[in-house]
Scaffold this motif. Structure first.
Motif, PDB file in Angstrom:
ATOM      1  N   ASN A  54       0.833  -1.211   0.000  1.00  0.00           N
ATOM      2  CA  ASN A  54       0.000   0.000   0.000  1.00  0.00           C
ATOM      3  C   ASN A  54       0.861   1.253   0.000  1.00  0.00           C
ATOM      4  O   ASN A  54       1.810   1.371   0.772  1.00  0.00           O
ATOM      5  N   GLN A  55       0.546   2.170  -0.898  1.00  0.00           N
ATOM      6  CA  GLN A  55       1.222   3.460  -0.944  1.00  0.00           C
ATOM      7  C   GLN A  55       0.520   4.413   0.023  1.00  0.00           C
ATOM      8  O   GLN A  55      -0.689   4.336   0.191  1.00  0.00           O
ATOM      9  N   PRO A  56       1.261   5.324   0.639  1.00  0.00           N
ATOM     10  CA  PRO A  56       0.603   6.295   1.517  1.00  0.00           C
ATOM     11  C   PRO A  56      -0.330   7.195   0.706  1.00  0.00           C
ATOM     12  O   PRO A  56       0.016   7.629  -0.396  1.00  0.00           O
ATOM     13  N   GLY A  57      -1.511   7.446   1.223  1.00  0.00           N
ATOM     14  CA  GLY A  57      -2.497   8.251   0.517  1.00  0.00           C
ATOM     15  C   GLY A  57      -2.185   9.731   0.592  1.00  0.00           C
ATOM     16  O   GLY A  57      -1.299  10.169   1.347  1.00  0.00           O
ATOM     17  N   GLU A  87      -3.870  11.994   1.941  1.00  0.00           N
ATOM     18  CA  GLU A  87      -4.236  12.603   3.214  1.00  0.00           C
ATOM     19  C   GLU A  87      -3.129  12.484   4.253  1.00  0.00           C
ATOM     20  O   GLU A  87      -3.177  13.136   5.286  1.00  0.00           O
ATOM     21  N   SER A  88      -2.112  11.661   3.985  1.00  0.00           N
ATOM     22  CA  SER A  88      -1.027  11.523   4.949  1.00  0.00           C
ATOM     23  C   SER A  88       0.059  12.582   4.772  1.00  0.00           C
ATOM     24  O   SER A  88       0.931  12.711   5.609  1.00  0.00           O
ATOM     25  N   ARG A  89      -0.006  13.345   3.685  1.00  0.00           N
ATOM     26  CA  ARG A  89       0.989  14.403   3.492  1.00  0.00           C
ATOM     27  C   ARG A  89       0.405  15.738   3.962  1.00  0.00           C
ATOM     28  O   ARG A  89      -0.805  15.938   3.926  1.00  0.00           O
TER      29      ARG A  89
END
Length: 89
Positions: free
Chosen positions: A21-24, A26-28
């Motif tokens: 899973n890649q970070p979405g 919304e996590s940045r």
């Protein structure tokens, strides 16, 4: 032995799925421009009066606040001719 094999395959599958899973987005963190756009959208939805809206907009944009309103000269008659300096009528 069969249960331990199934459990280890299940655990390996979970670990690999979690790593894939890649970070979405919304996590940045938001950029300054995105934050300003979100604040302007929220301001548009608030239903403020024109003067309050202009004041809050100037605060958000960091622009010098201009005053809007009536000029205290009274109502104008459409039949009266008013010549403004510097403008041809």
């Amino acid at each position: 032995m069969n249960r331990s094999l199934v459990f280890s395959l299940f655990a390996a599958t979970l670990v690999l799925a979690g790593c894939a899973n890649q970070p979405g987005p919304e996590s940045r963190p938001y950029t300054a421009e995105e934050t300003r756009e979100l604040a302007m959208e929220a301001l548009n939805r608030r239903g403020l009066s024109f003067d309050e809206y202009q004041q809050k907009k100037a605060e958000l944009l960091g622009a010098p606040q201009r005053t809007f309103g009536f000029d205290q000269k009274g109502a104008m008659n459409a039949e009266q001719r008013v010549v403004l300096p510097g403008r041809a009528s």
